[in-house]
Scaffold this active site. Structure first.
Site, mmCIF file in Angstrom:
data_model
loop_
_atom_site.group_PDB
_atom_site.id
_atom_site.type_symbol
_atom_site.label_atom_id
_atom_site.label_comp_id
_atom_site.label_asym_id
_atom_site.label_seq_id
_atom_site.Cartn_x
_atom_site.Cartn_y
_atom_site.Cartn_z
ATOM 1 N N GLY A 10 66.857 40.357 83.012
ATOM 2 C CA GLY A 10 67.227 40.193 84.422
ATOM 3 C C GLY A 10 68.664 40.636 84.702
ATOM 4 C CE1 TYR A 11 73.843 41.978 88.917
ATOM 5 C CE2 TYR A 11 73.650 39.804 89.934
ATOM 6 C CZ TYR A 11 74.364 40.966 89.723
ATOM 7 O OH TYR A 11 75.590 41.138 90.334
ATOM 8 C CB SER A 34 57.740 37.488 86.479
ATOM 9 O OG SER A 34 58.886 36.731 86.138
ATOM 10 C CG LEU A 59 60.728 29.812 77.962
ATOM 11 C CD1 LEU A 59 60.609 29.838 76.437
ATOM 12 C CD2 LEU A 59 62.202 29.962 78.364
ATOM 13 C CB SER A 124 72.850 27.376 90.851
ATOM 14 O OG SER A 124 73.197 27.815 92.142
ATOM 15 C CE1 TYR A 150 67.054 29.180 91.365
ATOM 16 C CE2 TYR A 150 68.786 28.557 92.895
ATOM 17 C CZ TYR A 150 68.395 29.138 91.715
ATOM 18 O OH TYR A 150 69.344 29.666 90.867
ATOM 19 C CE LYS A 154 68.679 27.743 88.293
ATOM 20 N NZ LYS A 154 68.363 28.281 86.971
ATOM 21 C CG LEU A 201 76.450 39.541 101.999
ATOM 22 C CD1 LEU A 201 75.854 39.813 103.373
ATOM 23 C CD2 LEU A 201 77.756 38.753 102.130
ATOM 24 N NE ARG A 232 77.243 30.892 100.615
ATOM 25 C CZ ARG A 232 77.343 30.313 101.819
ATOM 26 N NH1 ARG A 232 78.525 30.014 102.330
ATOM 27 N NH2 ARG A 232 76.247 30.013 102.491
#
Ligand code: NAD
Ligand code: WQD
Length: 337
Positions: A10-11, A34, A59, A124, A150, A154, A201, A232
């Site tokens: 991922g990123y 995914s 996982l 997060s 979400y 976390k 964004l 942010r």
């Protein structure tokens, strides 16, 4: 160290893989792809000249993950794997809880069975909810007024890891609360490749800049902030990746929490201007209604990480815009081109 990166394609995982390899560690990636592509891993191999073993597995599926990792050696784990789209989590709560909670439960059991006792977890800043004060330090209350599954996942994961550590005192776990990750590797070879319409964004602005989308909608301009738009703490993904390495290299028994952020807030309009300058073109935008669940301002107090991890951000918002633009303009269709 030989580090297992769950969600490593991922990123954030791909950038962290690169920095770990450059620091002389070995990495193994487990991903179900995914929300990512094998091409990201291939490009990290290309950039570093190193080979990355890749295991394709879910996982959250105990049998599948246990079998897939049976013959794989590793001595620490960075657990990125999970689903992260806030709006989607409101529409698909059971899917989000299943993936985000089960993957951690499976991983913790597997680590204990295997005697692997070093874990870094992707948490997060969302666990702080609508902040009582800004900048937030790690002592700020968590789990108050969270607005989506979400965010709750976390918060719950943090608690699950704490409870697991009580029952297994040798476990060393670091909970990293990321603020807003942006940017890309300066080569422009790896970056953020959201599927569909970007939720966040900077990838949205990048797609406007490259001509894929007509304009940005700025969600609200009447917040109690200097220009009325949301503020942010944007952190360059390479700084974030370096934060993981610092955490891994200092991990000790117990659970420790760190904010990973720059300590500086930027408004939506400041990001629009910075990106426009980096890309050398104007970013068309319209003012739209505020997005449900958004807060006015969130900014990290990163002092604890600065001191204890001897880590701090070194890249600016302008650097992130430049690198995001290099990635977007060279890969307008992301990894699928
Ligand atoms: P990402 O979607 O690019 O990476 C997550 C990876 O996990 C993907 O490669 C995906 O294919 C994989 N994955 C998902 N479910 C899986 C499963 N069941 N089994 C195996 N692999 C699975 O997201 P990212 O931005 O790199 O985020 C990484 C982590 O950091 C996530 O846990 C995310 O919640 C957290 N995080 C991200 C941000 C952000 O803004 N990007 C901010 C705070 C925290
Ligand atoms: C940033 C600012 C928007 C898009 C989310 C998650 C958080 C974490 C990071 C995973 C806000 C505004 C955005 C657009 C806009 N992710 N905006 N137009 O909401 O701070 O955080 O990603 O853990 O948990 O909640 O990030 O990039 O979506 O928004 O005006 O098209 O940009 O209102 O002020 P956010 P974001």
């Amino acid at each position: 160290m030989r580090v297992l990166l769950t969600g490593g394609a991922g990123y954030i995982g791909s950038h962290t893989a690169l920095v770990l390899l450059e620091r002389g560690h070995e990495v193994v990636v487990l991903d179900d792809f995914s929300n990512s592509s094998r091409e990201a891993v291939r490009r990290v191999e290309e950039l570093t000249g190193k080979t990355i073993p890749v295991i394709e597995a879910d996982l959250a599926d105990r049998e599948v993950a246990t079998a897939a990792l049976a013959d794989v050696a590793f001595d620490s784990v960075v657990h990125f794997a999970g689903l992260k789209a806030v709006g989607e989590s409101v529409a698909q709560p059971t899917r989000y809880y299943r993936v985000n909670i089960d993957s951690t439960l499976v991983l913790l059991d597997l680590m204990r069975e295997r005697g692997v006792d070093k874990l870094v977890f992707s948490s997060s800043a969302t666990v702080y909810g609508d902040p009582e004060y800004v900048p937030q330090d790690e002592a700020h209350p968590v789990g108050v007024g969270l607005t989506n599954p979400y965010g709750w996942s976390k918060f719950m994961n943090e608690q699950i890891i704490r409870d697991a550590q009580v029952a297994w005192p040798e476990l060393g776990a670091v909970l990293l609360r990321y603020f807003n990750p942006v940017g890309a590797h300066p080569s422009g070879r790896i970056g953020e490749d959201p599927s569909g319409i970007p939720n966040n964004l900077m990838p949205f602005i990048a797609q406007v800049a490259v001509g894929k989308r007509e304009h940005l909608s700025v969600f609200g301009d009447t917040y109690n902030t200097p220009d009325g738009t949301g503020v942010r703490d944007y952190i360059h993904v390479m700084d974030l990746a370096e934060g993981h390495v610092a955490a891994l290299e200092r991990i000790a028994a117990g659970v420790t929490t760190y904010n990973l952020g720059s300590g500086t807030g930027s408004s939506v309009l400041e990001v629009v201007r910075a990106f426009g300058e980096a890309a050398g073109r104007e970013i068309p935008y319209v003012i739209a209604p505020a997005r449900g669940g958004d807060v006015a301002e969130t900014v990290a107090n990163p002092t604890k990480a600065n001191v204890e991890l001897e880590w701090q951000t070194t890249r600016t918002l302008a650097d992130a815009c430049r690198d995001s633009w290099a990635w977007q303009s060279a890969n307008p269709q992301g990894y699928t081109a």
